[in-house]
Design a protein around this motif. Structure first.
Motif, PDB file in Angstrom:
ATOM      1  N   GLU A 227      -4.800   8.159   6.556  1.00 55.31           N
ATOM      2  CA  GLU A 227      -4.278   8.312   5.204  1.00 55.31           C
ATOM      3  C   GLU A 227      -3.467   7.082   4.795  1.00 55.31           C
TER       4      GLU A 227
ATOM      5  N   LYS B  54      -1.221   7.957 -10.532  1.00 57.79           N
ATOM      6  CA  LYS B  54      -1.395   9.289  -9.955  1.00 57.79           C
ATOM      7  C   LYS B  54      -1.840   9.196  -8.509  1.00 57.79           C
ATOM      8  N   LEU B  55      -2.743   8.259  -8.219  1.00 63.57           N
ATOM      9  CA  LEU B  55      -3.227   8.066  -6.863  1.00 63.57           C
ATOM     10  C   LEU B  55      -2.088   7.616  -5.952  1.00 63.57           C
TER      11      LEU B  55
ATOM     12  N   GLN C 207       1.087   8.188  -6.416  1.00 65.94           N
ATOM     13  CA  GLN C 207       1.996   9.326  -6.242  1.00 65.94           C
ATOM     14  C   GLN C 207       1.439  10.307  -5.199  1.00 65.94           C
ATOM     15  N   GLN C 208       0.146  10.557  -5.284  1.00 66.58           N
ATOM     16  CA  GLN C 208      -0.493  11.441  -4.309  1.00 66.58           C
ATOM     17  C   GLN C 208      -0.382  10.874  -2.897  1.00 66.58           C
ATOM     18  N   TYR C 209      -0.513   9.552  -2.834  1.00 70.70           N
ATOM     19  CA  TYR C 209      -0.369   8.903  -1.526  1.00 70.70           C
ATOM     20  C   TYR C 209       1.022   9.147  -0.946  1.00 70.70           C
TER      21      TYR C 209
ATOM     22  N   GLU D 150       3.106  11.525  -1.733  1.00 72.06           N
ATOM     23  CA  GLU D 150       3.286  12.942  -1.418  1.00 72.06           C
ATOM     24  C   GLU D 150       2.579  13.313  -0.115  1.00 72.06           C
ATOM     25  N   ASN D 151       1.374  12.778   0.035  1.00 76.24           N
ATOM     26  CA  ASN D 151       0.611  13.064   1.244  1.00 76.24           C
ATOM     27  C   ASN D 151       1.304  12.491   2.485  1.00 76.24           C
TER      28      ASN D 151
END
Length: 399
Positions: free
Chosen positions: A94, A149-150, A152-154, A156-157
């Motif tokens: 990830e 958004k990507l 931010q998702q990174y 969060e992940n």
């Protein structure tokens, strides 16, 4: 210091068989007490042995259960460690993917904002028409929003994976602590098992020692019983009336002595039926032949036993001279009075003696005090009357 006259030695020599028998009976009673105590100890050790054996079974069962728990925990820990390794791999993949996306975003943002407002103008003027320009701007904004958004998702992940890793590590630490605790408990149980096993060996050794001692005591008791029976047979021969050679007759009946030695009708001999008991009390053992309460044998008593309170005064039955006043094994403190004409009286088991050897005494003078020294039946007076060394039944002599 003890004083012995010729008469004293004569009387003691005549008493010797009875005194030996009394000593043997006393020793037999002591051995019987020891046998009783050994049986009690054996019973106690058997109970302890059963209890400790049961505890060892439970300890072994607990050890088996703990070992099973350790095996299960080991499998759980292996699974946790495998899960942690997988989580690390997931985090690394990830992270690399996020890094690629981050680099892509940076390049796009750099291209978009390289010229600042000029860049915006370039995008604006590169469009062939206003609608196309608007479409290009919407496209750029869309790309920018998607990249944000990507990213931010990174983040969060990444954060979620970090939390997962921390939780798994905490669980692994918790299970490791539990494993150590069970291992410590296992060592404790093993030590307890070792202590119990050692104690059980000692208990069994004690039991074997008690059994061996009991066997020896029982053999001694058997030998003593045989000795007592031989002494009884010898006593019956010595104190029976004269008859044909080899015949053993019954002990003298109350008031009857050997036919060859009639009692003189003078001195103490003239007092038959007129005397008072030496002490106030109850006659608990009488003169003659009696069956033993514990063995299939008979004993011969050369006198009577009078139960009386400890400390009660013991009186002389008639005038005479004290020829013995001291301790004698089996009889305790003993006094013998010579009344003349071949008569003697004997008083035993006294707690204290009031007269010395050589003292002249009169009828009813205090000789001693009732006690229980060497007595197996508590405070009492053992009393004999002897004529020419032979015992006579004292009972007919008292009112």
């Amino acid at each position: 210091m003890r004083h012995f006259t010729a008469t004293t030695l004569l009387v003691l020599s005549l008493l010797a068989p009875a005194l030996c028998r009394a000593g043997a009976n006393e020793e037999l009673q002591n051995i019987k007490k020891q046998i009783k105590e050994k049986n009690r100890l054996i019973s106690k050790t058997q109970k302890v042995e059963t209890k400790v054996s049961g505890e060892l079974v439970q300890i072994q069962k607990s050890l088996t259960e703990k070992q099973s728990s350790l095996n299960t925990l080991g499998r759980d820990l292996a699974g946790v460690e495998k899960g942690i390794d997988k989580t690390h791999d997931d985090i690394e993949r990830e992270r690399q993917e996020a890094e690629r996306k981050k680099a892509q975003i940076n390049r796009r943002m750099a291209a978009l904002y390289k010229g600042g407002d000029t860049g915006n103008l370039r995008v604006f003027f590169s469009s062939e028409s206003f609608p196309q320009m608007s479409e290009n701007l919407r496209y750029m904004r869309s790309i920018l929003e998607n990249d944000k958004k990507l990213f931010q998702q990174y983040n969060e992940n990444l954060e979620r994976l970090n939390h997962l890793k921390e939780r798994l590590e905490q669980e692994a630490l918790k299970k490791e602590g539990l494993r150590r605790s069970i291992e410590a408990k296992k060592r404790e149980i093993e030590q307890e098992k070792s202590r119990k096993a050692t104690y059980l060996v000692k208990v069994r050794q004690d039991k074997q020692g008690y059994l061996a001692s009991l066997k020896e005591l029982q053999a001694n008791a058997s030998r003593l019983q045989s000795m007592i029976q031989r002494l009884e047979a010898k006593s019956r021969k010595a104190y029976s009336s004269k008859g044909r050679p080899g015949k053993v007759s019954e002990p003298a009946r109350p008031g009857v002595t050997a036919k060859a030695t009639p009692v003189p009708n003078q001195g103490l001999g003239a007092q038959k039926g007129r005397l008072s008991l030496p002490v106030r009390g109850n006659i608990v053992d009488r003169f003659g032949r009696h069956k033993h309460p514990d063995f299939d044998s008979f004993t011969v008593s050369n006198g009577i036993s009078v139960a009386a309170p400890a400390g009660s005064a013991i009186h002389a039955i008639y005038d005479g001279e004290v020829i013995f006043a001291d301790y004698f094994k089996g009889y305790g403190n003993m006094i013998i009075v010579d009344h003349g004409d071949g008569f003697f009286s004997l008083y035993a088991h006294a707690s204290s003696i009031a007269k010395r050897v050589g003292a002249k005494v009169s009828k009813n003078d205090v000789l001693a005090s009732v006690g229980d020294l060497d007595s197996t039946k508590g405070p009492m007076l053992y009393f004999e009357i002897r004529y020419q060394g032979k015992p006579v039944d004292p009972s007919p002599w008292f009112r």
